[in-house]
Scaffold this motif. Structure first.
Motif, PDB file in Angstrom:
ATOM      1  N   VAL A 250       0.864  -1.186   0.000  1.00 56.38           N
ATOM      2  CA  VAL A 250       0.000   0.000   0.000  1.00 56.38           C
ATOM      3  C   VAL A 250       0.898   1.233   0.000  1.00 56.38           C
ATOM      4  O   VAL A 250       1.774   1.367   0.851  1.00 56.38           O
ATOM      5  N   PRO A 251       0.703   2.159  -0.954  1.00 56.97           N
ATOM      6  CA  PRO A 251       1.648   3.277  -1.075  1.00 56.97           C
ATOM      7  C   PRO A 251       1.560   4.306   0.053  1.00 56.97           C
ATOM      8  O   PRO A 251       2.573   4.883   0.428  1.00 56.97           O
ATOM      9  N   ASP A 252       0.383   4.549   0.591  1.00 58.76           N
ATOM     10  CA  ASP A 252       0.249   5.562   1.635  1.00 58.76           C
ATOM     11  C   ASP A 252       0.822   5.047   2.952  1.00 58.76           C
ATOM     12  O   ASP A 252       0.518   3.922   3.382  1.00 58.76           O
ATOM     13  N   PRO A 253       1.632   5.847   3.632  1.00 61.53           N
ATOM     14  CA  PRO A 253       2.249   5.391   4.881  1.00 61.53           C
ATOM     15  C   PRO A 253       1.254   5.375   6.038  1.00 61.53           C
ATOM     16  O   PRO A 253       0.164   5.938   5.955  1.00 61.53           O
ATOM     17  N   VAL A 254       1.637   4.721   7.111  1.00 66.24           N
ATOM     18  CA  VAL A 254       0.896   4.791   8.369  1.00 66.24           C
ATOM     19  C   VAL A 254       1.317   6.074   9.077  1.00 66.24           C
ATOM     20  O   VAL A 254       2.515   6.331   9.246  1.00 66.24           O
ATOM     21  N   LEU A 255       0.353   6.878   9.481  1.00 65.10           N
ATOM     22  CA  LEU A 255       0.640   8.131  10.173  1.00 65.10           C
ATOM     23  C   LEU A 255       0.275   8.010  11.640  1.00 65.10           C
ATOM     24  O   LEU A 255      -0.743   7.417  11.999  1.00 65.10           O
ATOM     25  N   SER A 256       1.111   8.586  12.495  1.00 67.55           N
ATOM     26  CA  SER A 256       0.882   8.586  13.939  1.00 67.55           C
ATOM     27  C   SER A 256       1.313   9.924  14.507  1.00 67.55           C
ATOM     28  O   SER A 256       2.144  10.625  13.907  1.00 67.55           O
ATOM     29  N   PRO A 257       0.785  10.306  15.666  1.00 68.72           N
ATOM     30  CA  PRO A 257       1.243  11.543  16.298  1.00 68.72           C
ATOM     31  C   PRO A 257       2.722  11.475  16.660  1.00 68.72           C
ATOM     32  O   PRO A 257       3.239  10.423  17.043  1.00 68.72           O
ATOM     33  N   GLY A 258       3.392  12.612  16.529  1.00 69.97           N
ATOM     34  CA  GLY A 258       4.788  12.699  16.891  1.00 69.97           C
ATOM     35  C   GLY A 258       4.969  12.998  18.371  1.00 69.97           C
ATOM     36  O   GLY A 258       4.043  12.859  19.175  1.00 69.97           O
ATOM     37  N   ASN A 259       6.149  13.428  18.729  1.00 68.26           N
ATOM     38  CA  ASN A 259       6.503  13.702  20.126  1.00 68.26           C
ATOM     39  C   ASN A 259       6.140  15.138  20.478  1.00 68.26           C
ATOM     40  O   ASN A 259       6.723  16.075  19.938  1.00 68.26           O
ATOM     41  N   PRO A 260       5.191  15.347  21.400  1.00 67.27           N
ATOM     42  CA  PRO A 260       4.814  16.723  21.751  1.00 67.27           C
ATOM     43  C   PRO A 260       5.794  17.405  22.688  1.00 67.27           C
ATOM     44  O   PRO A 260       5.664  18.602  22.941  1.00 67.27           O
ATOM     45  N   VAL A 261       6.765  16.659  23.219  1.00 67.89           N
ATOM     46  CA  VAL A 261       7.736  17.249  24.146  1.00 67.89           C
ATOM     47  C   VAL A 261       8.911  17.788  23.339  1.00 67.89           C
ATOM     48  O   VAL A 261       9.707  17.020  22.789  1.00 67.89           O
ATOM     49  N   LYS A 262       9.005  19.104  23.262  1.00 76.30           N
ATOM     50  CA  LYS A 262      10.080  19.744  22.506  1.00 76.30           C
ATOM     51  C   LYS A 262      11.106  20.306  23.493  1.00 76.30           C
ATOM     52  O   LYS A 262      10.788  21.172  24.311  1.00 76.30           O
ATOM     53  N   LEU A 263      12.309  19.792  23.428  1.00 77.21           N
ATOM     54  CA  LEU A 263      13.395  20.249  24.294  1.00 77.21           C
ATOM     55  C   LEU A 263      14.436  20.979  23.451  1.00 77.21           C
ATOM     56  O   LEU A 263      14.818  20.504  22.389  1.00 77.21           O
ATOM     57  N   SER A 264      14.890  22.120  23.943  1.00 74.78           N
ATOM     58  CA  SER A 264      15.794  22.942  23.141  1.00 74.78           C
ATOM     59  C   SER A 264      17.161  22.298  22.953  1.00 74.78           C
ATOM     60  O   SER A 264      17.903  22.676  22.041  1.00 74.78           O
ATOM     61  N   LYS A 265      17.495  21.313  23.800  1.00 77.65           N
ATOM     62  CA  LYS A 265      18.789  20.651  23.680  1.00 77.65           C
ATOM     63  C   LYS A 265      18.617  19.160  23.417  1.00 77.65           C
ATOM     64  O   LYS A 265      19.375  18.328  23.911  1.00 77.65           O
ATOM     65  N   MET A 266      17.603  18.812  22.631  1.00 77.36           N
ATOM     66  CA  MET A 266      17.386  17.430  22.207  1.00 77.36           C
ATOM     67  C   MET A 266      16.968  17.420  20.752  1.00 77.36           C
ATOM     68  O   MET A 266      16.054  18.149  20.361  1.00 77.36           O
ATOM     69  N   ALA A 267      17.636  16.610  19.960  1.00 79.36           N
ATOM     70  CA  ALA A 267      17.297  16.519  18.545  1.00 79.36           C
ATOM     71  C   ALA A 267      15.928  15.894  18.362  1.00 79.36           C
ATOM     72  O   ALA A 267      15.502  15.028  19.131  1.00 79.36           O
ATOM     73  N   GLU A 268      15.210  16.325  17.333  1.00 80.95           N
ATOM     74  CA  GLU A 268      13.899  15.764  16.986  1.00 80.95           C
ATOM     75  C   GLU A 268      14.114  14.445  16.254  1.00 80.95           C
ATOM     76  O   GLU A 268      14.800  14.398  15.231  1.00 80.95           O
ATOM     77  N   GLY A 269      13.541  13.360  16.788  1.00 77.62           N
ATOM     78  CA  GLY A 269      13.677  12.057  16.146  1.00 77.62           C
ATOM     79  C   GLY A 269      15.114  11.535  16.247  1.00 77.62           C
ATOM     80  O   GLY A 269      15.851  11.909  17.155  1.00 77.62           O
ATOM     81  N   PRO A 270      15.553  10.690  15.342  1.00 81.18           N
ATOM     82  CA  PRO A 270      14.738  10.147  14.252  1.00 81.18           C
ATOM     83  C   PRO A 270      13.784   9.062  14.745  1.00 81.18           C
ATOM     84  O   PRO A 270      14.095   8.345  15.689  1.00 81.18           O
ATOM     85  N   GLU A 271      12.609   8.964  14.110  1.00 79.94           N
ATOM     86  CA  GLU A 271      11.670   7.910  14.446  1.00 79.94           C
ATOM     87  C   GLU A 271      12.072   6.633  13.714  1.00 79.94           C
ATOM     88  O   GLU A 271      12.468   6.675  12.553  1.00 79.94           O
ATOM     89  N   THR A 272      11.989   5.516  14.404  1.00 79.10           N
ATOM     90  CA  THR A 272      12.241   4.228  13.766  1.00 79.10           C
ATOM     91  C   THR A 272      10.964   3.393  13.830  1.00 79.10           C
ATOM     92  O   THR A 272      10.156   3.546  14.746  1.00 79.10           O
ATOM     93  N   ARG A 273      10.784   2.528  12.880  1.00 73.35           N
ATOM     94  CA  ARG A 273       9.543   1.769  12.759  1.00 73.35           C
ATOM     95  C   ARG A 273       9.330   0.853  13.959  1.00 73.35           C
ATOM     96  O   ARG A 273      10.234   0.594  14.750  1.00 73.35           O
ATOM     97  N   VAL A 274       8.115   0.313  14.057  1.00 68.13           N
ATOM     98  CA  VAL A 274       7.812  -0.662  15.104  1.00 68.13           C
ATOM     99  C   VAL A 274       8.570  -1.951  14.825  1.00 68.13           C
ATOM    100  O   VAL A 274       8.930  -2.242  13.676  1.00 68.13           O
ATOM    101  N   PRO A 275       8.820  -2.753  15.849  1.00 71.52           N
ATOM    102  CA  PRO A 275       9.501  -4.034  15.612  1.00 71.52           C
ATOM    103  C   PRO A 275       8.524  -5.092  15.128  1.00 71.52           C
ATOM    104  O   PRO A 275       7.358  -5.117  15.524  1.00 71.52           O
ATOM    105  N   TRP A 276       8.983  -5.955  14.254  1.00 72.48           N
ATOM    106  CA  TRP A 276       8.185  -7.120  13.893  1.00 72.48           C
ATOM    107  C   TRP A 276       8.249  -8.103  15.054  1.00 72.48           C
ATOM    108  O   TRP A 276       9.177  -8.062  15.880  1.00 72.48           O
ATOM    109  N   LEU A 277       7.276  -8.974  15.135  1.00 73.61           N
ATOM    110  CA  LEU A 277       7.152  -9.860  16.285  1.00 73.61           C
ATOM    111  C   LEU A 277       8.409 -10.712  16.467  1.00 73.61           C
ATOM    112  O   LEU A 277       8.801 -11.481  15.583  1.00 73.61           O
TER     113      LEU A 277
END
Length: 414
Positions: free
Chosen positions: A358-385
């Motif tokens: 399926v071409p469209d990705p799965v979308l989820s909410p990101g991280n609402p906690v924004k810290l001035s001395k922390m990089a945003e992400g990177p997000e990694t996918r969920v683990p397979w079982l």
């Protein structure tokens, strides 16, 4: 560079606040998985323990996609397990249980969301873990808690159970009409998870100061009672229906949908009245204060606002209201949220490519906690079982390939 902004290289140098913290999560569905995903986003290493075969029951939710092995992965799992590693272990197998105990001995945080008493019967309760790892912070998230007596001790609980019991479904309910269940999605899960994170971070601070871990016991019912602060306070002061709070706190129709207006102060009401072409409201003896405004929303205020907003989009109306100090906002659907400029700029929607064509990705909410001395992400996918079972047994417990093969063949792991 804006005030408070830190260059990208500096952000990488700072790392993340929970770097080096190890989490062992024996978890299902959402309340605890949402919490541990947030810990992972803050830098913690999360090992997720799943049962062989079906794994976390959230994998069985709908809608779903297929993983690379053709197994179903449900939406509840997809939005709550990014950035984790998965090990499959049979907790009813003595050797499997011992594997989990050895991982618990190396963890900073051990967490579970079984029904009350189940972890203890398995030999994975707080007392059991404290004996082998007294520095561990132990987190339980359950419907009704584990550390005090409750008449609901044996009850299973999902988000709407806690929400309904806490009184949240009585807000503005039409008399004679059944309550709407899950009006805010899985608030009972995500809200409980936030209190769990607060408790864990406080316990880690205490552990750093004293060297001792402790038990963080989160009841979903408690968490939802806390979120019903207004309803409980209003009730105690004689206002039995919080929907009757004396102020303008309503939705109004614009050209392309609805907007929310909250107005409870005289200067805000004056700005509202003048903006929409009804300055006479300010001196109207029927509209002398918040209680009167509330009483006359339907016969005076709504017709005036909706006539003014009839040729305006939600955003145009809200921009004008905000300019005169009136709190307002458009009522969005999820598609509107995904396309919102603010949401995009704040990285509040993250995507994961599907593995089933399926071409469209799965979308989820990101991280609402924004810290001035922390990089945003990177997000990694969920683990397979069970994807990381061999890796974890090798790297965390030092087992050889031959030992891993024997354990897998024994059924202790998947």
């Amino acid at each position: 560079m804006r005030v408070g902004e830190v260059a990208g290289a500096d952000l990488q140098r700072f790392g993340k606040p929970l770097d080096g913290i190890r989490v062992l999560a024996i978890e299902q569905m959402q309340a605890l998985p949402y919490a541990t995903q947030m810990l992972a986003r803050l830098g913690a290493e999360v090992i997720k323990v799943e049962s062989p075969g079906l794994g976390d029951s959230g994998r069985g939710s709908l809608p779903s996609m297929n993983d690379p092995e053709g197994r179903k992965v449900g939406v509840t799992f997809l939005r709550n397990n990014m950035g984790k590693r998965s090990i499959t272990v049979d907790l009813k197998n003595p050797e499997g249980l011992e594997i989990v105990r050895k991982l618990a001995a190396k963890a900073d945080i051990v967490c579970e969301n079984f029904k009350a008493g189940v972890a203890g019967r398995l030999g994975l309760g707080y007392e059991d873990v404290a004996k082998i790892n007294p520095r561990a912070v132990y987190l339980s998230v359950s419907g009704f808690g584990n550390t005090t007596e409750t008449p609901y001790a044996g009850w299973p609980a999902y988000a709407p159970v806690a929400e309904g019991m806490a009184g949240l479904y009585e807000f503005k309910r039409t008399p004679g009409v059944a309550p709407v269940v899950s009006p805010l999605g899985a608030l009972g899960d995500t809200g409980s998870a936030l209190f769990a994170i607060i408790g864990v971070l406080a316990a880690l601070r205490h552990r750093d100061a004293t060297g001792e871990g402790q038990y963080v016991d989160i009841s979903m019912y408690d968490a939802m009672v806390a979120l019903n602060d207004a309803g409980i306070s209003y009730w105690s002061m004689g206002l039995k229906d919080p929907g009757l709070a004396p102020l303008i706190n309503h939705s109004f129709k614009a050209f392309d949908g609805y907007l929310i207006i909250q107005c409870g102060r005289p200067h805000m009401f004056k700005g509202l009245a003048e903006l929409i072409g009804h300055p006479e409201w300010v001196g109207d003896p029927r509209l002398t204060g918040p209680q009167d405004w509330f009483n006359h929303v339907e016969d005076i205020i709504r017709p005036g606002i909706e006539a003014w907003a009839a040729d305006k989009t939600r955003l145009e109306a809200c921009a004008a209201l905000s300019a005169v100090g009136v709190a307002s906002g458009p009522v969005y659907n999820p598609g509107d949220v995904i396309e919102d400029e603010h949401v995009k700029n704040r990285n509040m929607v993250v995507s994961m490519d599907r593995t089933d064509g399926v071409p469209d990705p799965v979308l989820s909410p990101g991280n609402p906690v924004k810290l001035s001395k922390m990089a945003e992400g990177p997000e990694t996918r969920v683990p397979w079982l069970g994807e990381h079972t061999a890796e974890i047994l090798r790297d965390e417990l030092g087992l050889s390939d031959e030992e891993i093969t024997r354990i897998v063949e024994s059924g202790a792991t998947g």
